[in-house]
Design an enzyme around this catalytic site. Structure first.
Site, PDB file in Angstrom:
ATOM      1  N   LYS A 195       8.781 -11.810 -17.306  1.00  0.00           N
ATOM      2  CA  LYS A 195       8.303 -10.526 -17.852  1.00  0.00           C
ATOM      3  C   LYS A 195       7.010 -10.736 -18.625  1.00  0.00           C
ATOM      4  O   LYS A 195       6.073  -9.957 -18.517  1.00  0.00           O
ATOM      5  CB  LYS A 195       9.337  -9.882 -18.791  1.00  0.00           C
ATOM      6  CG  LYS A 195      10.566  -9.324 -18.170  1.00  0.00           C
ATOM      7  CD  LYS A 195      10.363  -8.058 -17.368  1.00  0.00           C
ATOM      8  CE  LYS A 195      10.005  -8.335 -15.957  1.00  0.00           C
ATOM      9  NZ  LYS A 195      10.900  -8.515 -14.930  1.00  0.00           N
ATOM     10  N   HIS A 237      13.359 -33.301 -20.691  1.00  0.00           N
ATOM     11  CA  HIS A 237      12.812 -34.001 -19.532  1.00  0.00           C
ATOM     12  C   HIS A 237      11.419 -33.514 -19.177  1.00  0.00           C
ATOM     13  O   HIS A 237      11.024 -33.564 -18.015  1.00  0.00           O
ATOM     14  CB  HIS A 237      13.765 -33.852 -18.339  1.00  0.00           C
ATOM     15  CG  HIS A 237      15.128 -34.383 -18.628  1.00  0.00           C
ATOM     16  ND1 HIS A 237      15.413 -35.726 -18.655  1.00  0.00           N
ATOM     17  CD2 HIS A 237      16.276 -33.749 -18.966  1.00  0.00           C
ATOM     18  CE1 HIS A 237      16.688 -35.896 -18.970  1.00  0.00           C
ATOM     19  NE2 HIS A 237      17.232 -34.702 -19.166  1.00  0.00           N
ATOM     20  N   GLU A 296       4.076 -11.540 -16.192  1.00  0.00           N
ATOM     21  CA  GLU A 296       3.701 -10.413 -15.335  1.00  0.00           C
ATOM     22  C   GLU A 296       2.803  -9.405 -16.035  1.00  0.00           C
ATOM     23  O   GLU A 296       1.828  -8.938 -15.463  1.00  0.00           O
ATOM     24  CB  GLU A 296       4.966  -9.645 -14.888  1.00  0.00           C
ATOM     25  CG  GLU A 296       5.716 -10.274 -13.764  1.00  0.00           C
ATOM     26  CD  GLU A 296       6.968  -9.477 -13.421  1.00  0.00           C
ATOM     27  OE1 GLU A 296       7.196  -9.241 -12.241  1.00  0.00           O
ATOM     28  OE2 GLU A 296       7.735  -9.094 -14.336  1.00  0.00           O
ATOM     29  N   TRP A 298      -3.476  -2.268  -1.657  1.00  0.00           N
ATOM     30  CA  TRP A 298      -3.315  -3.581  -2.281  1.00  0.00           C
ATOM     31  C   TRP A 298      -3.842  -4.550  -1.243  1.00  0.00           C
ATOM     32  O   TRP A 298      -3.236  -4.747  -0.199  1.00  0.00           O
ATOM     33  CB  TRP A 298      -1.845  -3.828  -2.598  1.00  0.00           C
ATOM     34  CG  TRP A 298      -1.587  -5.064  -3.390  1.00  0.00           C
ATOM     35  CD1 TRP A 298      -1.573  -5.180  -4.750  1.00  0.00           C
ATOM     36  CD2 TRP A 298      -1.270  -6.371  -2.876  1.00  0.00           C
ATOM     37  NE1 TRP A 298      -1.277  -6.468  -5.114  1.00  0.00           N
ATOM     38  CE2 TRP A 298      -1.093  -7.221  -3.993  1.00  0.00           C
ATOM     39  CE3 TRP A 298      -1.137  -6.904  -1.594  1.00  0.00           C
ATOM     40  CZ2 TRP A 298      -0.771  -8.571  -3.862  1.00  0.00           C
ATOM     41  CZ3 TRP A 298      -0.824  -8.253  -1.466  1.00  0.00           C
ATOM     42  CH2 TRP A 298      -0.648  -9.060  -2.589  1.00  0.00           C
ATOM     43  N   GLU A 332      13.941 -14.928 -16.644  1.00  0.00           N
ATOM     44  CA  GLU A 332      13.530 -13.523 -16.522  1.00  0.00           C
ATOM     45  C   GLU A 332      12.624 -13.130 -17.700  1.00  0.00           C
ATOM     46  O   GLU A 332      11.628 -12.427 -17.521  1.00  0.00           O
ATOM     47  CB  GLU A 332      14.779 -12.639 -16.443  1.00  0.00           C
ATOM     48  CG  GLU A 332      14.548 -11.151 -16.367  1.00  0.00           C
ATOM     49  CD  GLU A 332      13.676 -10.670 -15.207  1.00  0.00           C
ATOM     50  OE1 GLU A 332      13.382 -11.447 -14.286  1.00  0.00           O
ATOM     51  OE2 GLU A 332      13.265  -9.499 -15.263  1.00  0.00           O
ATOM     52  N   LYS A 366       4.686  -3.425  -6.787  1.00  0.00           N
ATOM     53  CA  LYS A 366       6.115  -3.187  -7.004  1.00  0.00           C
ATOM     54  C   LYS A 366       6.936  -3.696  -5.835  1.00  0.00           C
ATOM     55  O   LYS A 366       8.003  -4.254  -6.006  1.00  0.00           O
ATOM     56  CB  LYS A 366       6.321  -1.681  -7.175  1.00  0.00           C
ATOM     57  CG  LYS A 366       7.745  -1.286  -7.469  1.00  0.00           C
ATOM     58  CD  LYS A 366       8.115  -1.724  -8.857  1.00  0.00           C
ATOM     59  CE  LYS A 366       9.570  -1.489  -9.179  1.00  0.00           C
ATOM     60  NZ  LYS A 366       9.995  -2.400 -10.267  1.00  0.00           N
ATOM     61  N   CYS A 389       0.856  -1.177   0.000  1.00  0.00           N
ATOM     62  CA  CYS A 389       0.000   0.000   0.000  1.00  0.00           C
ATOM     63  C   CYS A 389       0.895   1.230   0.000  1.00  0.00           C
ATOM     64  O   CYS A 389       2.040   1.174   0.401  1.00  0.00           O
ATOM     65  CB  CYS A 389      -0.881   0.019   1.241  1.00  0.00           C
ATOM     66  SG  CYS A 389      -1.877  -1.451   1.400  1.00  0.00           S
ATOM     67  N   ASN A 395      -0.326   0.691   6.039  1.00  0.00           N
ATOM     68  CA  ASN A 395       0.335  -0.270   5.157  1.00  0.00           C
ATOM     69  C   ASN A 395       0.884  -1.353   6.067  1.00  0.00           C
ATOM     70  O   ASN A 395       1.634  -1.047   6.992  1.00  0.00           O
ATOM     71  CB  ASN A 395       1.469   0.447   4.396  1.00  0.00           C
ATOM     72  CG  ASN A 395       2.361  -0.515   3.637  1.00  0.00           C
ATOM     73  OD1 ASN A 395       1.964  -1.638   3.339  1.00  0.00           O
ATOM     74  ND2 ASN A 395       3.564  -0.082   3.319  1.00  0.00           N
ATOM     75  N   GLY A 396       0.498  -2.606   5.827  1.00  0.00           N
ATOM     76  CA  GLY A 396       1.008  -3.681   6.679  1.00  0.00           C
ATOM     77  C   GLY A 396      -0.106  -4.610   7.120  1.00  0.00           C
ATOM     78  O   GLY A 396      -1.201  -4.587   6.554  1.00  0.00           O
ATOM     79  N   ARG A 431       2.800   0.922  -6.100  1.00  0.00           N
ATOM     80  CA  ARG A 431       2.925   0.020  -4.951  1.00  0.00           C
ATOM     81  C   ARG A 431       1.712  -0.878  -4.776  1.00  0.00           C
ATOM     82  O   ARG A 431       1.798  -1.961  -4.204  1.00  0.00           O
ATOM     83  CB  ARG A 431       3.110   0.834  -3.668  1.00  0.00           C
ATOM     84  CG  ARG A 431       4.384   1.629  -3.640  1.00  0.00           C
ATOM     85  CD  ARG A 431       4.410   2.494  -2.414  1.00  0.00           C
ATOM     86  NE  ARG A 431       4.585   1.709  -1.209  1.00  0.00           N
ATOM     87  CZ  ARG A 431       5.758   1.390  -0.681  1.00  0.00           C
ATOM     88  NH1 ARG A 431       6.862   1.791  -1.266  1.00  0.00           N
ATOM     89  NH2 ARG A 431       5.851   0.686   0.412  1.00  0.00           N
TER      90      ARG A 431
HETATM   91  C1  G6P Z   1       7.685  -7.844  -6.749  1.00  0.00           C
HETATM   92  C2  G6P Z   1       7.926  -7.023  -7.997  1.00  0.00           C
HETATM   93  C3  G6P Z   1       9.064  -7.636  -8.802  1.00  0.00           C
HETATM   94  C4  G6P Z   1      10.315  -7.743  -7.938  1.00  0.00           C
HETATM   95  C5  G6P Z   1      10.039  -8.507  -6.647  1.00  0.00           C
HETATM   96  C6  G6P Z   1      11.194  -8.377  -5.679  1.00  0.00           C
HETATM   97  O1  G6P Z   1       7.200  -9.089  -7.095  1.00  0.00           O
HETATM   98  O2  G6P Z   1       6.749  -6.979  -8.782  1.00  0.00           O
HETATM   99  O3  G6P Z   1       9.342  -6.832  -9.925  1.00  0.00           O
HETATM  100  O4  G6P Z   1      11.304  -8.410  -8.655  1.00  0.00           O
HETATM  101  O5  G6P Z   1       8.898  -7.966  -5.992  1.00  0.00           O
HETATM  102  O6  G6P Z   1      11.307  -7.038  -5.291  1.00  0.00           O
HETATM  103  P1  G6P Z   1      12.617  -6.372  -4.751  1.00  0.00           P
HETATM  104  O7  G6P Z   1      12.240  -4.936  -4.509  1.00  0.00           O
HETATM  105  O8  G6P Z   1      12.966  -7.089  -3.483  1.00  0.00           O
HETATM  106  O9  G6P Z   1      13.671  -6.513  -5.775  1.00  0.00           O
END
Ligand code: G6P
Length: 611
Positions: A488, A507, A491, A73, A484, A606, A2, A99-100, A27
């Site tokens: 992407k 496999h 996501e 969130w 990665e 994020k 949040c 937030n929390g 966020r």
């Molecule tokens: C969330 C974000 C990702 C990020 C991950 C770890 O899932 O959406 O983009 O890689 O958190 O975040 P950090 O800030 O610890 O790299």
């Protein structure tokens, strides 16, 4: 997760808070709300985005000079207007944004219910607001006393801003396990979950520590612990420019951040590369370098994209330092009583520096006696403050939820660390060291060239945008790149994608391959080049369509694959930094073509500050 913004001063608070919330919307974004004080306190809440809230507040024509806002969130209770913040206590005296998670909320709630308190939302935050109200009324306390008492009774984590209707000249802010930053202005003060909403108003900030309670007025601020001990606030000057958090003409933050990578990587090594390219010096590791070099084991902990960078860290460290490395998901590591001995090195990688599991892993590793190093982007965030030493990536603010420049700058830091330690240990010669650093310095230019595949990535995106599944393959340094690339795509375009080591395809995943399955093969030239050609042939034999990321001028794979995207030649250790670029662009274009919200994909946040 949040996002919180608060303002107290003489200016109209509405616009300051709305603009701040927009900067924090990355966020979390399933609902939003705001409280404004102007004689009376008015609450505005809605399901949806900050722009919906903005419309609602603007239509009301109400403004104030004190206020606070929140983007949510959801953790407790579905995202709707009722559960959005601010939450207001049952008699209306306490207005809270949070937030929390309040872990013991159920116990407190049933206690309050037994005393006749009624609840109107499903949130743990309302429980906290009602607890404050209850203590305030029963004990005939002032707001500060009631808040302090309540915070001493709750378990869990919080970043909180509170307004008490009876004391409307103050904002109360408290932190435990979730970030809060105070912006110190002239005759005005700000509070937010991170510095991005603050920097356009002031560069002077105070990072709150766990168990801090700030009582913030227009002209003054008092800082205490929740056990009422007064603390001297430490004001820091931050160096964050407003231009760094604007889209600067790009349609999305993600695209801007992809295109920023040459600059970001340059900033990562700037001032750290020796003038004659004979080596690097990472100032943040100066005191611990010998200890790392002498260590027998490194454990890397991270989540998400940062975990993928960590995997590359394993390859880099093992090749250049010969120290054994394990890479752990922070969330697995922390819950399994991991074997960490004194002398072990734990490296935590996190863009935000706030990811709850990574932060908890750091604390656990410290308790167990490891030397803990942080690789983070957000200066002053929780992980760098908890670790023994560390290196900032200096990528600048990353706003797009899908991480791009954070990844490449993390890998850059890991490479520099591996080279510096490897040289210190005598694993790499001065000649190789210089060759590596010289190549590192050329990487921003090579990424600039790689970005020219953008048009082709768009053309490819048009061809494959309707696929339901995709497979990403790579070997060695290119396997984490495949992971990665798949992440992407998942996501931001909601297409199911899997990353796999290319040889493992036989496999299992090979059973999935048919003419409908695009297979992205990261096949730039390195030691495994011949092997990956065989893998491509295996895919073609099963009618799979191959999209290959190849080294410029590749003649062999270009003939075998259905579509190729080229990257410049580099040393294997740096190939991830180039090979990941076309994959970022491909998923970006696919998501845009599918009409997805690229910067704020559904259900994601994020910074994951819940466990
Ligand atoms: C969330 C974000 C990702 C990020 C991950 C770890 O899932 O959406 O983009 O890689 O958190 O975040 P950090 O800030 O610890 O790299």
């Amino acid at each position: 997760m949040c996002g919180i913004v608060g303002y107290i001063g003489s200016k109209p608070a509405r616009e300051i808070i709305i603009n701040g919330l927009k900067r924090l919307e990355y966020r979390g974004y399933d609902s939003a709300g705001m409280a404004l004080v102007n004689g009376e306190a008015r609450i505005f809440k809605c399901k949806g985005r900050v722009k919906d809230l903005e419309e609602m507040v603007n239509n009301s024509n109400f403004d104030g000079t004190i206020g606070m806002g929140h983007t949510r969130w959801a953790t407790h209770g579905e995202p709707n207007e009722l559960n959005a913040h601010p939450q207001v206590s049952y008699k209306g005296n306490f207005i809270v944004v949070h937030n929390g998670i309040i872990e013991n909320y159920a116990r407190i709630k049933s206690h309050l219910e037994s005393r006749g308190v009624k609840f109107s939302s499903q949130t743990d935050t309302e429980v906290l607001a009602n607890l404050m109200e209850h203590l305030y009324l029963e004990g005939d306390l002032n707001a500060e006393q009631a808040i302090t008492l309540a915070l001493n009774r709750v378990e869990g984590a919080y970043g909180l801003v509170i307004i008490c209707k009876q004391e409307p000249d103050k904002l109360f802010a408290a932190k435990k396990g979730r970030p809060l930053v105070i912006g110190v202005g002239d005759g005005e003060n700000f509070i937010a979950s991170d510095a991005t909403p603050i920097v356009e108003h002031t560069q002077r900030v105070i990072y709150l520590n766990d168990d801090d309670l700030a009582i913030i007025k227009k002209e003054e601020m008092v800082l205490k612990t929740i056990r009422a001990r007064k603390i001297e606030p430490e004001v820091k000057q931050i160096d964050l420019k407003i231009g760094e958090i604007d889209k600067e003409g790009f349609p999305h933050f993600m695209l801007k951040e992809i295109f920023e990578q040459p600059r970001a990587i340059h900033d990562t090594f700037r001032g750290r590369v020796l003038p004659d390219y004979s080596g690097v010096m990472l100032g943040g590791l100066h005191n611990v370098l010998e200890t790392i070099a002498a260590s027998e084991r490194i454990v890397i902990v991270a989540c998400g994209t940062s975990w993928h960078a960590g995997l590359l860290g394993e390859y880099l460290f093992e090749e250049y330092t010969r120290i054994p490395v394990e890479v752990e998901y922070a969330s697995e590591f922390r819950y399994r009583d991991p074997i960490i001995k004194k002398g072990d090195i734990v490296i935590a990688i996190s863009q935000s520096g706030e990811t709850a599991d990574t932060l908890a892993a750091v604390k656990l590793a410290k308790e167990k006696g490891a030397l803990v190093i942080g690789i983070c982007n957000v200066v002053g965030s929780s992980i760098p403050r908890e670790t023994d030493a560390g290196v900032y990536t200096h990528a600048g603010p990353e706003i797009g939820v899908a991480s791009t420049k954070a990844f490449t700058t993390q890998v850059t830091v890991l490479a520099m660390m591996a080279f510096e330690i490897g040289y210190l240990k005598g694993v790499i010669t001065p000649l190789l060291y210089k060759e590596l650093i010289t190549e590192l310095v050329s990487i921003p230019g090579k990424i600039e060239r790689t970005l020219q595949v953008n048009e082709k990535a768009l053309e490819l995106a048009q061809r494959v945008k309707d696929t339901h599944n995709a497979l990403y393959l790579g070997r060695g340094y290119l396997f984490p790149v495949a992971l990665e690339g798949a992440l992407k795509l998942k996501e931001i375009s909601y297409i199911h994608a899997e990353g796999y080591p290319a040889a493992e395809m036989k496999h299992g995943p090979i059973a999935l391959i048919d003419e409908n399955m695009p297979v992205v093969v990261v096949a730039v030239k390195d030691d495994t080049y011949e092997k990956i050609i065989s893998n491509i042939q295996e895919i073609k034999a099963r009618k799979g369509s191959v999209i290959a990321i190849v080294t410029e001028g590749d003649q062999i794979i270009s003939k075998l694959a259905d579509f190729v995207l080229e990257v410049p030649e580099t040393l294997p250790a740096f190939s991830p930094l180039l090979a990941v670029i076309p994959l970022q662009l491909l998923s970006y274009h696919i998501a845009v073509l599918r009409g997805c919200d690229v910067d704020q994909p559904r259900n994601l946040a994020k910074s994951v500050t819940v466990e």
